[in-house]
Design a protein around this motif. Structure first.
Motif, PDB file in Angstrom:
ATOM      1  N   ASP A  98       0.834  -1.199   0.000  1.00  0.00           N
ATOM      2  CA  ASP A  98       0.000   0.000   0.000  1.00  0.00           C
ATOM      3  C   ASP A  98       0.872   1.253   0.000  1.00  0.00           C
ATOM      4  O   ASP A  98       0.572   2.244  -0.677  1.00  0.00           O
ATOM      5  CB  ASP A  98      -0.907  -0.015   1.226  1.00  0.00           C
ATOM      6  N   PHE A  99       1.993   1.208   0.724  1.00  0.00           N
ATOM      7  CA  PHE A  99       2.899   2.349   0.788  1.00  0.00           C
ATOM      8  C   PHE A  99       3.506   2.644  -0.581  1.00  0.00           C
ATOM      9  O   PHE A  99       3.474   3.785  -1.067  1.00  0.00           O
ATOM     10  CB  PHE A  99       4.003   2.063   1.808  1.00  0.00           C
ATOM     11  N   TRP A 100       4.078   1.626  -1.239  1.00  0.00           N
ATOM     12  CA  TRP A 100       4.799   1.841  -2.490  1.00  0.00           C
ATOM     13  C   TRP A 100       3.874   2.055  -3.683  1.00  0.00           C
ATOM     14  O   TRP A 100       4.192   2.825  -4.598  1.00  0.00           O
ATOM     15  CB  TRP A 100       5.720   0.646  -2.781  1.00  0.00           C
ATOM     16  N   SER A 101       2.738   1.375  -3.711  1.00  0.00           N
ATOM     17  CA  SER A 101       1.902   1.402  -4.921  1.00  0.00           C
ATOM     18  C   SER A 101       0.821   2.470  -4.896  1.00  0.00           C
ATOM     19  O   SER A 101       0.304   2.839  -5.955  1.00  0.00           O
ATOM     20  CB  SER A 101       1.245   0.034  -5.133  1.00  0.00           C
ATOM     21  N   ARG A 102       0.465   2.995  -3.704  1.00  0.00           N
ATOM     22  CA  ARG A 102      -0.671   3.904  -3.649  1.00  0.00           C
ATOM     23  C   ARG A 102      -0.401   5.220  -2.923  1.00  0.00           C
ATOM     24  O   ARG A 102      -1.115   6.188  -3.134  1.00  0.00           O
ATOM     25  CB  ARG A 102      -1.868   3.222  -2.983  1.00  0.00           C
ATOM     26  N   ARG A 103       0.628   5.265  -2.096  1.00  0.00           N
ATOM     27  CA  ARG A 103       0.777   6.438  -1.245  1.00  0.00           C
ATOM     28  C   ARG A 103       2.097   7.184  -1.431  1.00  0.00           C
ATOM     29  O   ARG A 103       2.199   8.346  -1.064  1.00  0.00           O
ATOM     30  CB  ARG A 103       0.632   6.043   0.239  1.00  0.00           C
ATOM     31  N   TRP A 104       3.119   6.560  -1.984  1.00  0.00           N
ATOM     32  CA  TRP A 104       4.435   7.197  -2.060  1.00  0.00           C
ATOM     33  C   TRP A 104       4.855   7.406  -3.508  1.00  0.00           C
ATOM     34  O   TRP A 104       4.965   6.470  -4.275  1.00  0.00           O
ATOM     35  CB  TRP A 104       5.471   6.340  -1.330  1.00  0.00           C
ATOM     36  N   ASN A 105       5.090   8.659  -3.877  1.00  0.00           N
ATOM     37  CA  ASN A 105       5.650   9.025  -5.178  1.00  0.00           C
ATOM     38  C   ASN A 105       4.907   8.356  -6.334  1.00  0.00           C
ATOM     39  O   ASN A 105       5.479   7.626  -7.144  1.00  0.00           O
ATOM     40  CB  ASN A 105       7.129   8.666  -5.235  1.00  0.00           C
ATOM     41  N   ASN A 106       3.613   8.628  -6.421  1.00  0.00           N
ATOM     42  CA  ASN A 106       2.793   8.021  -7.471  1.00  0.00           C
ATOM     43  C   ASN A 106       3.218   8.462  -8.865  1.00  0.00           C
ATOM     44  O   ASN A 106       3.016   7.723  -9.837  1.00  0.00           O
ATOM     45  CB  ASN A 106       1.318   8.385  -7.245  1.00  0.00           C
ATOM     46  N   THR A 107       3.794   9.648  -8.992  1.00  0.00           N
ATOM     47  CA  THR A 107       4.225  10.118 -10.307  1.00  0.00           C
ATOM     48  C   THR A 107       5.263   9.178 -10.906  1.00  0.00           C
ATOM     49  O   THR A 107       5.154   8.742 -12.056  1.00  0.00           O
ATOM     50  CB  THR A 107       4.808  11.536 -10.199  1.00  0.00           C
ATOM     51  N   THR A 108       6.290   8.851 -10.122  1.00  0.00           N
ATOM     52  CA  THR A 108       7.340   7.963 -10.609  1.00  0.00           C
ATOM     53  C   THR A 108       6.831   6.540 -10.781  1.00  0.00           C
ATOM     54  O   THR A 108       7.135   5.884 -11.784  1.00  0.00           O
ATOM     55  CB  THR A 108       8.540   7.975  -9.644  1.00  0.00           C
ATOM     56  N   SER A 109       6.040   6.054  -9.827  1.00  0.00           N
ATOM     57  CA  SER A 109       5.570   4.663  -9.906  1.00  0.00           C
ATOM     58  C   SER A 109       4.655   4.446 -11.107  1.00  0.00           C
ATOM     59  O   SER A 109       4.735   3.419 -11.790  1.00  0.00           O
ATOM     60  CB  SER A 109       4.851   4.270  -8.612  1.00  0.00           C
ATOM     61  N   LEU A 110       3.795   5.428 -11.422  1.00  0.00           N
ATOM     62  CA  LEU A 110       2.915   5.294 -12.580  1.00  0.00           C
ATOM     63  C   LEU A 110       3.695   5.395 -13.889  1.00  0.00           C
ATOM     64  O   LEU A 110       3.385   4.708 -14.864  1.00  0.00           O
ATOM     65  CB  LEU A 110       1.819   6.359 -12.536  1.00  0.00           C
ATOM     66  N   THR A 111       4.715   6.260 -13.912  1.00  0.00           N
ATOM     67  CA  THR A 111       5.548   6.370 -15.108  1.00  0.00           C
ATOM     68  C   THR A 111       6.285   5.067 -15.377  1.00  0.00           C
ATOM     69  O   THR A 111       6.340   4.580 -16.515  1.00  0.00           O
ATOM     70  CB  THR A 111       6.553   7.524 -14.961  1.00  0.00           C
ATOM     71  N   LEU A 112       6.869   4.478 -14.338  1.00  0.00           N
ATOM     72  CA  LEU A 112       7.578   3.209 -14.500  1.00  0.00           C
ATOM     73  C   LEU A 112       6.620   2.069 -14.801  1.00  0.00           C
ATOM     74  O   LEU A 112       6.972   1.135 -15.533  1.00  0.00           O
ATOM     75  CB  LEU A 112       8.391   2.903 -13.237  1.00  0.00           C
ATOM     76  N   ARG A 113       5.423   2.138 -14.260  1.00  0.00           N
ATOM     77  CA  ARG A 113       4.431   1.112 -14.579  1.00  0.00           C
ATOM     78  C   ARG A 113       4.100   1.118 -16.065  1.00  0.00           C
ATOM     79  O   ARG A 113       4.050   0.075 -16.708  1.00  0.00           O
ATOM     80  CB  ARG A 113       3.150   1.328 -13.771  1.00  0.00           C
ATOM     81  N   ALA A 114       3.909   2.320 -16.619  1.00  0.00           N
ATOM     82  CA  ALA A 114       3.572   2.429 -18.038  1.00  0.00           C
ATOM     83  C   ALA A 114       4.717   1.973 -18.934  1.00  0.00           C
ATOM     84  O   ALA A 114       4.484   1.405 -20.002  1.00  0.00           O
ATOM     85  CB  ALA A 114       3.186   3.866 -18.373  1.00  0.00           C
ATOM     86  N   LEU A 115       5.946   2.209 -18.491  1.00  0.00           N
ATOM     87  CA  LEU A 115       7.103   1.963 -19.353  1.00  0.00           C
ATOM     88  C   LEU A 115       7.749   0.598 -19.126  1.00  0.00           C
ATOM     89  O   LEU A 115       8.398   0.066 -20.033  1.00  0.00           O
ATOM     90  CB  LEU A 115       8.153   3.058 -19.134  1.00  0.00           C
TER      91      LEU A 115
END
Length: 296
Positions: A238-255
């Motif tokens: 929950d910390f890494w996927s939803r609450r911390w630095n969503n900008t970077t995590s979503l960018t890396l998820r897409a790429l």
């Protein structure tokens, strides 16, 4: 020319150029950056802003017009190289904070530009030139319609411009207060460590909530909240996927993550209308995607 110089001479010349050209370009780039470091700080900041706007315009007017493919990556090679050079405009000691911040923004911008070439990421929408420039320059991820497929916090909304601005003011005040306490008082070591961690959180939210408010108010975009009360996380996931630095995590998820689970590098638009795709993805692929994303 080949007859005049001889095949062996041309081959030797090509070998020398292959070995020496990267060094020459690198040394020339460093020398140019050192020369520009002599300019006033404000001049270099303005130069950086103008360069970023030109890069954003190139992405929208040229790169986005090409069909997503591996060949379109050639269009962003100069941009990626330029982004690696740009932080050198700022001195690594006296202007370390500016240099590190710009370096992180340029790395994130490179990921966004590469994602555009593959039809993925925050830039792969029907944005205007102005919207593209801001999305490229700032650590922001726009809220998007995923066609019913749940993809982390991609459909969430930061709220109104007033809410984003209030968050920006609160986090900035919090960061300044912690910096004052650390600089003024001789605190116990453990308390210092806690304050340093909280100050880091305040600093990164300061960098992201302000641009979010700017985007929402000026461009009318819905923005995914960069941070969401990370101290309330119930699990590490929950910390890494939803609450911390969503900008970077979503960018890396897409790429990184999405190409692995979809088993294709280039995004196909019709996939957006397939709810439940994630549920049918083999567990091994999802584990491989998560591992690769975390590694990057």
């Amino acid at each position: 020319m080949a007859a005049l110089l001889g095949h062996d001479s041309l081959q030797q010349f090509a070998t020398v150029m292959q070995q020496q050209l990267p060094s020459v370009l690198s040394d020339g780039g460093v020398q140019l950056a050192n020369l520009l470091q002599e300019q006033p700080y404000g001049t270099r900041v303005r130069l950086t802003a103008v360069a970023a706007v030109l890069c954003g315009a190139w992405l929208r007017l040229v790169v986005s017009k090409a069909a997503p493919s591996l060949w379109s990556l050639l269009l962003v090679v100069p941009l990626v190289a330029f982004n690696h050079w740009l932080p050198l405009l700022f001195h690594y000691r006296e202007e370390l904070c500016t240099r590190c911040t710009l370096m992180l923004l340029m790395i994130l911008g490179n990921f966004k530009a590469i994602g555009l070439c593959l039809g993925r990421g925050p830039l792969a929408g029907g944005w205007s030139v102005g919207q593209t420039c801001l999305l490229y320059m700032l650590p922001i991820y726009p809220s998007q319609d995923t066609g019913g497929v749940k993809k982390g916090r991609l459909t969430d909304d930061q709220g109104t411009a007033g809410q984003a601005l209030l968050s920006f003011v609160v986090n900035t005040s919090f960061c300044v207060t912690l910096a004052y306490l650390l600089a003024t008082f001789d605190l116990p070591v453990m308390i210092k460590y806690y304050f340093y961690a909280l100050a880091l959180y305040g600093f990164v939210t300061f960098l992201m909530d302000g641009p979010a408010a700017l985007l929402i108010s000026c461009m009318g975009l819905k923005v995914v909240p960069p941070f969401d009360k990370p101290w309330l996380a119930e699990t590490l996931a929950d910390f890494w996927s939803r609450r911390w630095n969503n900008t970077t995590s979503l960018t890396l998820r897409a790429l990184v993550y999405d190409p692995i689970v979809e088993r294709r590098l280039i995004k196909q638009q019709q996939q957006q209308q397939q709810p439940g795709t994630a549920a049918r993805t083999p567990l091994l692929l999802r584990l491989a995607g998560m591992t690769a994303t975390f590694a990057v």
